[in-house]
Every structure is written in C-alpha cells, then in structure tokens.
Design an enzyme around this catalytic site. Structure first.
Site, PDB file in Angstrom:
ATOM      1  N   LYS A 191       0.846  -1.051   0.019  1.00  0.00           N
ATOM      2  CA  LYS A 191       0.135  -0.077   0.040  1.00  0.00           C
ATOM      3  C   LYS A 191       0.927   1.135   0.101  1.00  0.00           C
ATOM      4  O   LYS A 191       1.605   1.510   1.071  1.00  0.00           O
ATOM      5  CB  LYS A 191      -0.837   0.266   1.510  1.00  0.00           C
ATOM      6  CG  LYS A 191      -1.883   1.156   1.143  1.00  0.00           C
ATOM      7  CD  LYS A 191      -2.637   1.620   2.588  1.00  0.00           C
ATOM      8  CE  LYS A 191      -1.848   2.561   3.128  1.00  0.00           C
ATOM      9  NZ  LYS A 191      -1.790   3.800   2.626  1.00  0.00           N
ATOM     10  N   GLY A 243       7.291   4.411   8.328  1.00  0.00           N
ATOM     11  CA  GLY A 243       6.402   5.502   8.565  1.00  0.00           C
ATOM     12  C   GLY A 243       6.649   6.091   9.857  1.00  0.00           C
ATOM     13  O   GLY A 243       7.804   6.217  10.465  1.00  0.00           O
ATOM     14  N   THR A 245       6.519   6.921  14.024  1.00  0.00           N
ATOM     15  CA  THR A 245       6.763   5.966  15.241  1.00  0.00           C
ATOM     16  C   THR A 245       5.453   5.698  15.880  1.00  0.00           C
ATOM     17  O   THR A 245       5.251   4.713  16.098  1.00  0.00           O
ATOM     18  CB  THR A 245       7.760   6.632  16.237  1.00  0.00           C
ATOM     19  OG1 THR A 245       9.086   6.624  15.609  1.00  0.00           O
ATOM     20  CG2 THR A 245       7.765   5.952  17.473  1.00  0.00           C
ATOM     21  N   GLY A 248       3.979   2.958  14.098  1.00  0.00           N
ATOM     22  CA  GLY A 248       4.935   1.876  14.090  1.00  0.00           C
ATOM     23  C   GLY A 248       4.385   1.028  15.400  1.00  0.00           C
ATOM     24  O   GLY A 248       4.396  -0.311  15.355  1.00  0.00           O
ATOM     25  N   GLU A 265      10.705   0.571  10.114  1.00  0.00           N
ATOM     26  CA  GLU A 265      11.707   1.491   9.825  1.00  0.00           C
ATOM     27  C   GLU A 265      10.722   3.120   9.979  1.00  0.00           C
ATOM     28  O   GLU A 265      10.079   3.402   9.360  1.00  0.00           O
ATOM     29  CB  GLU A 265      12.041   1.678   8.355  1.00  0.00           C
ATOM     30  CG  GLU A 265      13.577   2.336   8.113  1.00  0.00           C
ATOM     31  CD  GLU A 265      13.447   3.737   7.749  1.00  0.00           C
ATOM     32  OE1 GLU A 265      13.384   4.486   8.623  1.00  0.00           O
ATOM     33  OE2 GLU A 265      13.119   3.835   6.520  1.00  0.00           O
ATOM     34  N   CYS A 299      13.472  10.613   6.836  1.00  0.00           N
ATOM     35  CA  CYS A 299      13.436   9.923   8.225  1.00  0.00           C
ATOM     36  C   CYS A 299      14.841  10.067   8.720  1.00  0.00           C
ATOM     37  O   CYS A 299      14.864  10.252  10.114  1.00  0.00           O
ATOM     38  CB  CYS A 299      13.006   8.657   8.218  1.00  0.00           C
ATOM     39  SG  CYS A 299      13.785   7.674   6.985  1.00  0.00           S
ATOM     40  N   GLU A 397      10.356  15.024  16.114  1.00  0.00           N
ATOM     41  CA  GLU A 397      10.779  14.790  14.723  1.00  0.00           C
ATOM     42  C   GLU A 397       9.775  15.945  13.770  1.00  0.00           C
ATOM     43  O   GLU A 397       8.482  15.695  13.886  1.00  0.00           O
ATOM     44  CB  GLU A 397      10.354  13.573  14.166  1.00  0.00           C
ATOM     45  CG  GLU A 397      10.652  13.248  12.730  1.00  0.00           C
ATOM     46  CD  GLU A 397      10.562  11.808  11.847  1.00  0.00           C
ATOM     47  OE1 GLU A 397       9.336  11.272  12.253  1.00  0.00           O
ATOM     48  OE2 GLU A 397      11.361  11.369  11.364  1.00  0.00           O
TER      49      GLU A 397
HETATM   50  P1  NAI Z   1       1.983   7.765   8.588  1.00  0.00           P
HETATM   51  O1  NAI Z   1       2.997   7.024   9.591  1.00  0.00           O
HETATM   52  O2  NAI Z   1       0.702   7.670   9.109  1.00  0.00           O
HETATM   53  O3  NAI Z   1       1.852   7.066   7.098  1.00  0.00           O
HETATM   54  C1  NAI Z   1       2.898   5.795   6.732  1.00  0.00           C
HETATM   55  C2  NAI Z   1       1.913   5.139   6.232  1.00  0.00           C
HETATM   56  O4  NAI Z   1       1.302   4.264   7.203  1.00  0.00           O
HETATM   57  C3  NAI Z   1       0.831   5.440   5.157  1.00  0.00           C
HETATM   58  O5  NAI Z   1       0.853   4.677   3.902  1.00  0.00           O
HETATM   59  C4  NAI Z   1      -0.346   5.465   5.775  1.00  0.00           C
HETATM   60  O6  NAI Z   1      -1.603   5.361   5.241  1.00  0.00           O
HETATM   61  C5  NAI Z   1      -0.313   4.065   6.597  1.00  0.00           C
HETATM   62  N1  NAI Z   1      -1.072   4.272   7.706  1.00  0.00           N
HETATM   63  C6  NAI Z   1      -1.657   5.270   8.525  1.00  0.00           C
HETATM   64  N2  NAI Z   1      -2.111   4.638   9.719  1.00  0.00           N
HETATM   65  C7  NAI Z   1      -2.217   3.208   9.640  1.00  0.00           C
HETATM   66  C8  NAI Z   1      -2.498   2.174  10.628  1.00  0.00           C
HETATM   67  N3  NAI Z   1      -2.970   2.190  11.717  1.00  0.00           N
HETATM   68  N4  NAI Z   1      -2.077   0.817  10.071  1.00  0.00           N
HETATM   69  C9  NAI Z   1      -1.611   0.758   9.269  1.00  0.00           C
HETATM   70  N5  NAI Z   1      -1.242   1.701   8.264  1.00  0.00           N
HETATM   71  C10 NAI Z   1      -1.208   2.995   8.578  1.00  0.00           C
HETATM   72  O7  NAI Z   1       2.711   8.912   8.537  1.00  0.00           O
HETATM   73  P2  NAI Z   1       1.966  10.463   8.145  1.00  0.00           P
HETATM   74  O8  NAI Z   1       0.800  10.634   9.027  1.00  0.00           O
HETATM   75  O9  NAI Z   1       1.914  10.490   6.745  1.00  0.00           O
HETATM   76  O10 NAI Z   1       3.167  11.612   8.673  1.00  0.00           O
HETATM   77  C11 NAI Z   1       3.021  11.957   9.798  1.00  0.00           C
HETATM   78  C12 NAI Z   1       4.394  12.035  10.345  1.00  0.00           C
HETATM   79  O11 NAI Z   1       4.861  10.887  10.457  1.00  0.00           O
HETATM   80  C13 NAI Z   1       5.251  12.971   9.607  1.00  0.00           C
HETATM   81  O12 NAI Z   1       5.376  14.311   9.928  1.00  0.00           O
HETATM   82  C14 NAI Z   1       6.633  12.458  10.019  1.00  0.00           C
HETATM   83  O13 NAI Z   1       7.116  12.922  11.435  1.00  0.00           O
HETATM   84  C15 NAI Z   1       6.508  10.989  10.455  1.00  0.00           C
HETATM   85  N6  NAI Z   1       6.796  10.259   9.132  1.00  0.00           N
HETATM   86  C16 NAI Z   1       7.869   9.438   9.323  1.00  0.00           C
HETATM   87  C17 NAI Z   1       8.375   8.798   7.950  1.00  0.00           C
HETATM   88  C18 NAI Z   1       9.608   8.086   8.168  1.00  0.00           C
HETATM   89  O14 NAI Z   1      10.026   7.585   6.990  1.00  0.00           O
HETATM   90  N7  NAI Z   1      10.133   8.005   9.188  1.00  0.00           N
HETATM   91  C19 NAI Z   1       7.629   8.728   6.971  1.00  0.00           C
HETATM   92  C20 NAI Z   1       6.360   9.558   6.896  1.00  0.00           C
HETATM   93  C21 NAI Z   1       6.107  10.115   8.249  1.00  0.00           C
END
Ligand code: NAI
Length: 789
Positions: A191, A243, A245, A248, A265, A299, A397
């Site tokens: 996804k 995505g 933490t 995660g 990650e 990240c 972050e």
């Molecule tokens: P997120 O962690 O919510 O999204 C990443 C992925 O997870 C997306 O595909 C989303 O649809 C999916 N997702 C969301 N909730 C889920 C759940 N409960 N179960 C399974 N999958 C789920 O990140 P978001 O909201 O887009 O960004 C928010 C903050 O997260 C950013 O501002 C940043 O601080 C951090 N982030 C960190 C990343 C990294 O690579 N370390 C990447 C993206 C975001």
C-alpha cells in the site's frame, strides 16, 4: 550589458522547467482514475480520493480507497501466486528483477516527472537520486535472488508480505520493500501512502509489461484504514512498515501474538555533529543535503545541528549566508533546491510545531527576502537557535525544512547530546581528524553513521534504526535476511504441554525445613529479595527441595540498573569475552556431577546430558564471540561502509520452565558472547540450577553486573522487564498467551523481542549452537567512511 553584469554578480539561473506532458499523457491513458492492481489486473475504481500536485493544489488523479475486501482479494492473489513464485529457481526470479530494473531505467524520466508532480520534490532529486536508486535496488536484488540458496542455506521465504510505505520517497520506498521480498521468493501486497500513489501504480504497469507472474505484486491504494486492514489480515506472514513511530507502535501492538514477521523503519531526529577542525565549507554543503534534501521530509534528516562552541558563531554566520542562496520554487524547475511539501496537512503540522517551539523560547531564522509561490505547499528553510534539549523543536521529529542548532564543548558532550533522543536512526560526524570521527562513531546509538558525508544510501548497505526508530534493516545482507526464515522454524508445532507439577499449598513456614534460601544475584552480589518472600521449589513428587526469593518490580529495577552500569562489557575485546565464556564452561564442567544431581532433584531426569550440553553450548558461543562480525561494503560512491555488529545493550531473558540449566545457558551464552549484559529470569519451576551457578560465575572472572539473576514468577517478571525502558531486547520462552503479552508490552520503547509463542523450540538441538541467536542479540550499524578518490 547592464543586465549581463548583474547576472554575473548574482550568478542567478533562469528557469529550466521540465515538461509534464508524458506523465500527463500516462494519467490520461487511465482516464485519471485508478483501481487497485490485483492479480495482474486493474480493478474497477471504487470510492476514490484525489491525489493532488502539492505545488499548485491541482488534482492529478482519482485514487481508489481500498476496503478490507480489496485487501482480501489482493492477499488471496498473492497467496495463490506464492507456490509458483517461490518454487522458481533463484536465477529465474533474478531475471524478473533484472527486467524490472531495466524497465525502470528505460522509463526513468517518466517516473521522475510523475514522482515530482505527485510529491512536490525537486525534479533534480527524483531524476538524479530517487529513480536511479530504485533501479540500483532491483539490480542488486536480482543478484541476491540467484545466490540465495548458497548464501542463506536452509532459509525459506515468509510467504505473503504486507508492505506499507510513506510518501517521502514513494517509489524508492516501494523498491526497498518489493525488491528483497521478491528476491527471497515472497509475494507482496503493497500500500503506497495516500498522498503519493501514482508511481506505485505506474510500477504496477511495469510489472505487467515485463510479464511478472500475476499476483506476485499487488498494489492496493488507500489511507490508514487500508493499511490497518493489511496489518490485521490473517493470511499475511510478514509486515514491513516505514512511517511514523506512532503508527509503528500501533502495528507492533496489532501484530503481537500473531507470529507475523515484522520490520519497522520509523522516525528520527538525527544529529549532525560538526567539530572545530571540520572543513567548514564542506560541512555546510553537507548540511544543505542533510536537512533541505526533499524539504527535510527524510526520516534520517540531519535535523539537529551540534556544532562545537569554538566555531559556532562563524559556522552559523556562514550557514545563514548559504541559506540565503537556496532557491525555492516550482519543483519541476531543474534549478531549484527546495520544492513543495507533500500536503497542506504537513505544512499545518510543521507550523504548529514551530509555534510551540517559539513559545518555549526558540528563535527562528529564515532567509531574507525568499518569496513563496502564491499557491502550493511551500515552507521556507528555517534555522532554529536558542533552544534547550527540552524544546519541542529539539525533541520532536518535525519532518520539514527546519534545522535546530545547539553547541557543545567537548566530544563527550557531543555524544551525550547526540544520544539524548528516543530515536536512533542516523548520525553525521564532520571532522578532519579521522581518529576523532572513528572514536565518536561507535558511541552514537544509531543504525547509520556518515563521516564527512551525509544521506548516502545504497542497496548493498543496510539501513534502519536503533531505539524508537524501529528494528530490522533494509538493504545489504541483513536486509535480505529480513525476508527469509529458517525452514525448521517455519515448521515448528505447538510444544507438548509439560508434566504438571503436583499442586501443593505453599506454607510460608516451610522455610524452616530448608537450611538455606537462595538469594538473587544482582550487580555481582547475592541479594535478598525486596519482597522478603520466598517461593518453594518442589521435586516431581511435590516434595519441597529448596526455596528461592520471590522477585518483584524493585528487584528487576535494581538488576536492570546493574546491567546498564556494566555495559562496558560491550566494548570489552571479543577475545576477552570468549576467554571468560570458556572459563565459565570449564568451571561448570568441574562441578558437573553436582549440577547433574541438582537437575535430577528438580526434574527427576538424569541431568548429566543436560550439563554436558550446557558446557558445550558455552564453548560454542565462546568460539563465536570473535567470529560473528561485520563486513565492509563497497557502494558505488566514494566511500566504504563498515557494517559493524553491535549488541542490543541490556537484554531481559526469561528462560523456559523445562531444562533448568540449559534453558538459561542456551539463551544467555549468545547474548553475552555478543557483548550484551543480561537480566535473567531462570525457570520459575526449577531455578536452583541457576542459583547454584553464582559461585561458578564468580570464579570465572565474569565482571559484576554482566549477568544478573532474578528468581520468581516468569510471566510477572517478564511483564516488568518488557515494560522497563532500560531493557533493549527481550527474549521470552513460554506460552502463546504470555508471548502475546510480552510483544504488546514491548511497544513502550520498541524493544526487539523474541518469543517462543508456545512452540516447540528444542534448545537441546545443536542448531542452536549456530548463529540463530547471534543475529537476534545484535544490530548492524553501518558506518560510511570516505575512501579513495
Ligand atoms: P504515517 O505513519 O501515518 O503514514 C505512513 C503510512 O502508514 C501510510 O501509507 C499510511 O496510510 C499508513 N498508515 C497510517 N495509519 C496506519 C495504521 N493504523 N495501520 C497501518 N497503516 C497505517 O505518517 P503520516 O501521517 O503520513 O505522517 C506523519 C508524520 O510521520 C510525519 O510528519 C513524520 O514525522 C512521520 N513520518 C515519518 C516517516 C519516516 O520515514 N520516518 C515517513 C512518513 C511520516
């Protein structure tokens, strides 16, 4: 004339826009409306949402919001494709991966343009970094596919992998997930993030074009709920997530007890350390790449500048001058440095964080006169000063173009500041003194360390975090291994339920029949239990044969403190650790009859064999201590990456009820060999074999605090140990139910866990003399060092 003179003065560029036509034509060929890609076919679009160009707010396409039944259809397709795909020879699978790599290269510009339109990142980056790295990943893993059976003998793929990725490097994160999964023989349901699905959909089309068997790659688009449906699907064998933490941790909790493989990650707040002897101009250029690459939505962004006080003023002044020359604008313009943020919600989130930081005293610098385009999600690069470690902008972050600066006086202070974070993804060190840089690198708790460089990535070099930045690695040998399992482990069945111990009321006065109550062993000293209560140890007929202390939360706390204070063990030479383990084995062997008799007394079984195996196991891991080490990778950049094997730190180990001696030795020996210190809870039913071991430990030169032993109820103590943030890894041998509890409780600091989940792990098997537990008690730190010209 005057104009040319002016141009020379500013050395400004004219606009050099990339054309969007081909990408638009591709979107149009799909009527700008997409279903999911399942079993090699496009589904009819369902309920959709818009994917917008963040640089101008215009809609690019309508994307289907995946439902649980879409996810189910994709999982079924992946399951159906698995037998055929995993049965192909590595060579055959490798050829498909190679074909994907070639197709990505062939359509590189289309991918780059589509990525920039959808994500807002500068075309210069998608064209020169993201997409070439995608192709590199598929090439690299084509090779792994072919050599897998030689390099990972007896390993098998998980099966169906559910993969959930973020929006900051949409296609690159897809490649990091799909390439190793397919190389290993898994099939996938992936996804993409809701903001950036388009390149994943173009990739699906590429899979179709190169003739990838149907169902091997399935792409389901959607939001968090769709991700959740993947995580919760019963027929998925492994989840890989990149995505936040926060999500995660939700995924860790949701997969607890399911037996699904998991790699996470997550976020970071990576330090960028500049020593006074650094090449300052290079360090400033590095900093531009560290924090303004991809608008800081990285990240591992070097988002915390730690600069030595003696050069702070000069450095910050130069940095501000450099910030003034950054060019912000249309991401499709080849000469801009800073493009658009991914979505309005991210801009709002960052502005909110900034306001909180300012209210807490932060000062913000933004380049004078840098105009923002009239529309779109743009943020100026920002430098934050006047902050303490507690400021929101230092602790959280931000995931945006915001650099926080602090200073330090000594290298020790730099290390303390660098590690003062819940994250541990990456770190950068600038110094012309390579001795200093190589002294600091091992002291930083992070999965990647760059010396005199930053944000280098390669498929041959593992990437992933320590602490709350997650676990598991992507890339490199360790990343390949993350998609494989030992065949025997996959075949484990539920363990037979052990002989029940005869019920017997524990009369507190029983103590008077036994001369001595065994104490705990904490920090090299025998200590009384905090509770001042004891628990009886019975023989198989129910007769009282001894008593041990009833450990509680306070005993665990003291033991963890002692183990943390003894972490010098991790930097003790492996040769020395080996000698101590050999010595422990030898001293145990001297007293084998006594230990065998004790086993017999507790279990009724002849204990001689178990003692002999325990001695042998200690020898085995003494032998491993100086052999299970890292590698030096040679990525296609002017650097080498030293993959260093590091211990997790403090490990909580809860031994099985059976095998009173070997059950503990088989688990602590590998952990100790790799440099971990241990808090051990021995068999709750037959703990006397371990309480007898105190003297052997003491006579074997094991430094105090390296092995700590707390007796008591396994499940109660496992819970306390798992919840303790001073524990970095937790192994638990016990029932499925208690294993689930342990995995759930591990989310507080995302410690790595290994649990038996009530399965028949037979620790007498000599396979456990191998590297199985070594990998689980260590993590790889990749240190990038400039090398050659
Ligand atoms: P997120 O962690 O919510 O999204 C990443 C992925 O997870 C997306 O595909 C989303 O649809 C999916 N997702 C969301 N909730 C889920 C759940 N409960 N179960 C399974 N999958 C789920 O990140 P978001 O909201 O887009 O960004 C928010 C903050 O997260 C950013 O501002 C940043 O601080 C951090 N982030 C960190 C990343 C990294 O690579 N370390 C990447 C993206 C975001």
């Amino acid at each position: 004339m005057n104009k040319i003179a002016q141009i020379f003065q500013t050395l400004d560029y004219g606009p050099a826009p990339e054309g969007p036509e081909q990408a638009i034509a591709w979107l149009d060929s799909h009527d700008r409306k997409f279903g999911h890609f399942i079993h090699g076919e496009w589904t009819k679009p369902g309920k959709t949402f818009s994917s917008d160009n963040p640089a101008n707010g215009q809609s690019l396409a309508q994307i289907s919001d995946g439902t649980p039944s879409d996810v189910d259809a994709a999982v079924k397709a992946a399951r159906a494709a698995f037998p055929l795909w995993s049965a192909l020879s590595g060579y055959e699978r490798g050829k498909y991966l190679y074909a994907i790599a070639r197709a990505v290269q062939k359509h590189a510009r289309l991918f780059a343009v589509l990525e920039t339109l959808d994500n807002g990142k500068p075309i210069r980056e998608s064209r020169d970094i993201d997409i070439p790295l995608v192709a590199r990943h598929f090439y690299h893993h084509a090779g792994w596919a072919q050599h897998l059976s030689r390099e990972f003998p007896d390993a098998v793929p998980y099966g169906v992998c559910g993969q959930i990725i973020p929006w900051n490097f949409p296609l690159l994160m897809l490649a990091w997930k799909i390439a190793p999964a397919l190389a290993a023989g898994n099939t996938v349901v992936l996804k993409p993030a809701e903001f950036t699905s388009l390149t994943a959909l173009l990739f699906a089309e590429i899979c179709d074009r190169i003739g990838l068997p149907k169902g091997v790659v399935n792409i389901v688009t959607g939001e968090g709920d769709t991700g959740q449906a993947i995580v919760n699907h019963q027929d998925i064998d492994k989840i890989a997530f990149t995505g936040s933490t926060e999500v995660g941790k939700l995924i860790r909790a949701a997969t607890a007890g399911t037996g699904k493989g998991l790699s996470l990650e997550l976020g970071g707040k990576s330090p960028y350390i500049v020593f006074e002897d650094a090449d300052i101009d290079s360090a400033i250029e590095g900093l531009v790449d560290a924090i303004w690459f991809n608008q800081g939505q990285v990240c591992c962004a070097g988002s915390r500048l730690l600069v030595q006080e003696s050069i702070e003023e000069r450095f910050i002044k130069k940095l501000k001058l450099r910030m003034n020359t950054l060019r912000l604008g249309d991401p499709m313009d080849k000469s801009i440095d800073i493009g658009a943020m991914v979505a309005p919600v991210q801009v709002a989130r960052i502005n909110d964080l900034m306001q909180r930081g300012v209210a807490e005293g932060a000062l913000i610098y933004e380049p004078d006169g840098m105009a923002l385009p009239g529309t779109g999600c743009f943020l100026r690069p920002a430098l934050v000063t006047n902050v303490s470690p507690a400021n929101t902008l230092v602790a959280e972050e931000i995931f945006g173009p915001v650099l926080v600066a602090m200073s330090f006086r000594t290298p020790e202070e730099a290390v303390a500041l660098a590690n003062n974070t819940k994250y541990g993804l990456a770190a950068t060190i600038w110094s012309e003194n390579i001795n200093l840089a190589l002294d600091i690198a091992p002291k930083i708790k992070a999965g990647v360390v760059w010396i005199n460089g930053t944000n280098n990535f390669d498929a041959a070099v593992g990437f992933g975090g320590y602490k709350e930045s997650g676990f598991g690695r992507e890339g490199g040998r360790e990343g390949m291994g993350a998609y494989l399992k030992p065949a025997w482990e996959k075949a484990l069945k539920a363990a037979p339920v052990g002989k029940p111990v005869p019920a017997r009321a524990a009369n507190p006065l029983d103590a008077s029949h036994v001369d001595q109550t065994a104490k705990m062993y904490i920090g090299g000293k025998q200590t009384r239990p905090d509770s001042a209560y004891t628990r009886p140890v019975l023989d198989p007929s129910g007769k009282l044969i001894g008593e041990v202390g009833e450990g509680n939360r306070k005993d665990i706390r003291n033991a963890v403190e002692a183990a943390r204070a003894s972490l010098g063990w991790s930097t003790t030479a492996a040769h020395t650790r080996a000698q101590i383990l050999y010595f422990l084995a030898e001293n145990l062997d001297y007293r084998r009859d006594e230990f065998a008799a004790r086993i017999k007394a507790q279990t009724g079984e002849d204990g001689a064999e178990e003692v002999a195996l325990s001695v042998e196991r200690l020898f085995a891991f003494a032998g491993w201590a100086d052999k299970y080490d890292g590698a030096v990778h040679n990525p296609p950049l002017r650097a080498v990456a030293a993959a260093m094997i590091e211990p997790l730190g403090v490990m909580g180990i809860v031994a099985p009820t059976s095998l009173p001696l070997l059950g503990s030795i088989a688990l602590i020996a590998p952990a100790l060999a790799m440099g971990n210190t241990v808090v051990l809870v021995p068999s709750s039913q037959s703990p006397l074999s371990l309480t007898d071991l105190y003297q052997v430990i003491e006579t074997s030169d094991v430094p105090s605090g390296v092995i700590n032993i707390v007796t008591g109820d396994s499940v109660t103590l496992a819970k306390t140990l798992t919840e303790h943030d001073g524990v970095d890894g937790l192994w638990f041998a016990g029932s499925a139910e208690a294993s689930t509890m342990v995995e759930k409780a591990s989310i507080s600091n995302l410690k790595q866990t290994w649990t038996t989940r009530g399965l028949s792990y037979d620790l007498t098997d000599r396979r456990f003399e191998g590297d199985y537990f070594l990998g689980k008690s260590t993590q790889v730190k990749n240190v990038w060092i400039p090398y050659g010209a």
